[in-house]
Design an enzyme around this catalytic site. Structure first.
Site, PDB file in Angstrom:
ATOM      1  N   ALA A 110       0.916  52.498  85.191  1.00  0.00           N
ATOM      2  CA  ALA A 110       2.200  52.576  85.901  1.00  0.00           C
ATOM      3  C   ALA A 110       3.132  51.483  85.371  1.00  0.00           C
ATOM      4  CB  ALA A 110       2.014  52.430  87.408  1.00  0.00           C
ATOM      5  N   PHE A 111       4.418  51.615  85.674  1.00  0.00           N
ATOM      6  CA  PHE A 111       5.396  50.687  85.089  1.00  0.00           C
ATOM      7  C   PHE A 111       5.151  49.250  85.532  1.00  0.00           C
ATOM      8  CE2 PHE A 111       8.546  49.021  88.076  1.00  0.00           C
ATOM      9  CZ  PHE A 111       8.226  49.699  89.240  1.00  0.00           C
ATOM     10  N   LYS A 112       4.392  49.050  86.599  1.00  0.00           N
ATOM     11  CA  LYS A 112       4.205  47.689  87.099  1.00  0.00           C
ATOM     12  C   LYS A 112       3.478  46.794  86.102  1.00  0.00           C
ATOM     13  CE  LYS A 112       5.033  48.866  91.811  1.00  0.00           C
ATOM     14  NZ  LYS A 112       5.165  50.303  92.005  1.00  0.00           N
ATOM     15  N   ASP A 113       2.729  47.418  85.184  1.00  0.00           N
ATOM     16  CA  ASP A 113       2.084  46.627  84.137  1.00  0.00           C
ATOM     17  C   ASP A 113       3.101  45.880  83.265  1.00  0.00           C
ATOM     18  OD1 ASP A 113      -0.637  47.289  84.634  1.00  0.00           O
ATOM     19  OD2 ASP A 113      -0.407  49.195  83.566  1.00  0.00           O
ATOM     20  N   LEU A 116       3.700  42.803  85.240  1.00  0.00           N
ATOM     21  CA  LEU A 116       2.531  42.042  85.686  1.00  0.00           C
ATOM     22  C   LEU A 116       1.663  41.538  84.537  1.00  0.00           C
ATOM     23  CD1 LEU A 116       1.838  43.907  88.978  1.00  0.00           C
ATOM     24  CD2 LEU A 116       2.163  41.449  88.728  1.00  0.00           C
TER      25      LEU A 116
END
Ligand code: PLP
Length: 462
Positions: A110-113, A116
């Site tokens: 997901a784009f959160k990588d 993060l």
């Protein structure tokens, strides 16, 4: 760069302090004192550069020289070496002048990588330099949790406690978190919804004694460094499509208002963005707010795009601070009204300001499914339900077809296989590194929606 709280009653901090602090001690969110500007000439020199090079140019004003330039470059290179696509965030064409920005090539899909993976390396770097350890506590509607766990698993300097709403995240999402069995990782299923989880995390931060006792830290999208890292892909994608000469518009599937707020920052820094479409599912607090000015918390409804099943949109406070010209007193009044009455109303002038950049739309479950089918039939690409919400809203609100429309694709279709299978007939396969996800053992505990039980659990497990 100095950072200030949206509520104006917490100390000013530098970048490293803001990174480790998360929520300000007055309950507000940190923002840089001013937006660094990037000129048209500098934007034009980004053409042909790598994601990592553009990332350095966009983020350096927020970070350097406090962190030396050479060190920061190294952290960026390390962070993005975990991605499965060399372009990091490639653009895929859907139709004439219509694009999808693929943000799901990181380790947890997901784009959160994107933010993060960088945050994990920044944390280790700064904590080592200071000789400190932290306890990270976070709430997740699904994707933040796995991305945060991935970025700190095995770290000697951080313990992580991740709260997810029991039974409200997909099997893939839960397993991505609960199959990480490192000793510093603690997964907790809360009997409640995402907003309950988020409220408990906020309450821990507001308990200053407890906060100091465990050296509490956050990697939720309230953390400034996460928002900052998301500004980068607005630059790389706009430049790829002809910025600064050509203007572009974006559609962003939105929950906590972090991702689309990063687009607003890109615009403030000088990127020629025409419109930012705020695409919500039927949990439409942001659509209601940006249409009528009334921010009123409703009941969260479970949807096929669970990472956006949110009724309290934390990062919206940052936009309030901006549209009220940095008046912390006004932000405090609005937040007090939210606390007392469960709602606030934005002033007419401020709402007009927000509307000059943002256009918000609500997308129904049926429309989301139809869009998965349409895109599959017309391009052969399987898209996940969050991405579909964004593309649906983009198509409904694309008035000038000469301006490229970029929809952010926030998750890999294999993360939400049921809806994708139903509408395309194809079961989207997990990438090779996760093929055995359903055979791995799970480890997590279940807690009631109760703050004292959570505090005790944290102390017992540290
Ligand atoms: C977190 C998430 C969103 C929402 O992003 P915000 O920054 O909270 O607005 C959208 N899509 C997916 C797949 C997500 O994981």
């Amino acid at each position: 760069m100095k950072y200030v709280s949206t509520r104006g009653e917490a100390p000013e901090l530098n970048f490293q302090e803001v990174l480790l602090t998360g929520l300000a001690r007055d309950g507000g969110l940190y923002l840089p004192q001013s937006w660094p500007l990037i000129t048209d000439y500098e934007i034009s020199t980004m053409a042909g550069k790598s994601y990592q090079e553009i990332a350095f140019r966009v983020m350096a004003p927020f970070v350097c020289p406090e962190i030396p330039e050479a060190d920061f470059k190294e952290l960026i290179d390390k962070a993005y070496s975990s991605f499965r696509h060399d372009a990091i965030a490639p653009l895929t064409q859907l139709d004439s002048n219509e694009w999808m920005l693929e943000l799901y090539h990181g380790p947890t899909l997901a784009f959160k990588d994107v933010a993060l993976q960088l945050l994990g390396h920044l944390f280790d770097y700064v904590l080592k330099k200071r000789g400190e350890k932290v306890t990270i506590v976070g709430a997740t509607s699904g994707d933040t949790g796995s991305a945060a766990i991935d970025c700190v698993q095995g770290s000697e300097r951080a313990d992580i406690f991740m709260l997810h709403p029991k039974g409200r995240v997909s099997d893939v999402q839960r397993r991505q978190m609960t199959t990480v069995i490192e000793d510093n990782v603690h997964n907790i299923a809360i009997d409640g919804d995402f907003d309950d989880c988020q409220a408990m995390v906020k309450a821990l931060f507001n308990d200053l004694e407890f906060r100091d006792k465990i050296n509490l830290s956050a990697v939720n999208s309230i953390n400034w460094a996460r928002v900052m890292a998301q500004v980068v892909y607005y630059f790389t994608s706009a430049v790829a499509l002809g910025a600064p000469e050509r203007r572009v518009s974006y559609s962003v599937p939105t929950g906590n208002f972090g991702d689309v707020y990063a687009g607003y920052i890109a615009k403030e820094m000088g990127l020629p963005i025409e419109k930012l479409i705020v695409a919500t599912n039927i949990n439409d607090i942001l659509t209601r707010t940006l249409t009528g000015g009334e921010y009123k918390v409703g009941v969260t409804i479970a949807t096929i795009s669970p990472s956006m099943d949110i009724q309290v949109s934390s990062n919206f406070e940052r936009l309030l601070y901006n549209i009220y010209d940095g008046s912390a007193a006004d932000v405090r009044n609005l937040m007090e009204s939210l606390k007392q009455q469960g709602e606030f109303t934005i002033g007419d002038g401020q709402l007009e300001r927000a509307k000059s950049t943002f256009k918000a739309l609500r997308v129904s479950e049926d429309e989301t499914k139809e869009t998965i089918k349409d895109v599959y039939n017309s391009t052969g690409h399987a898209i996940d339900p969050h991405t579909a919400v964004g593309i649906n809203a983009a198509r409904k609100n694309w008035n000038d077809k000469s301006i490229p429309m970029i929809s952010l694709s926030t998750a890999h279709p294999a993360k939400f296989p049921e809806a994708v299978k139903e509408m395309t007939g194809q079961h989207p396969a997990l990438p090779a590194h996760m093929a055995d996800l359903f055979e791995r053992e799970e480890k997590f505990d279940i807690l009631p929606n109760d703050l004292d039980a959570l505090k005790k659990y944290i102390l017992d497990n540290l």
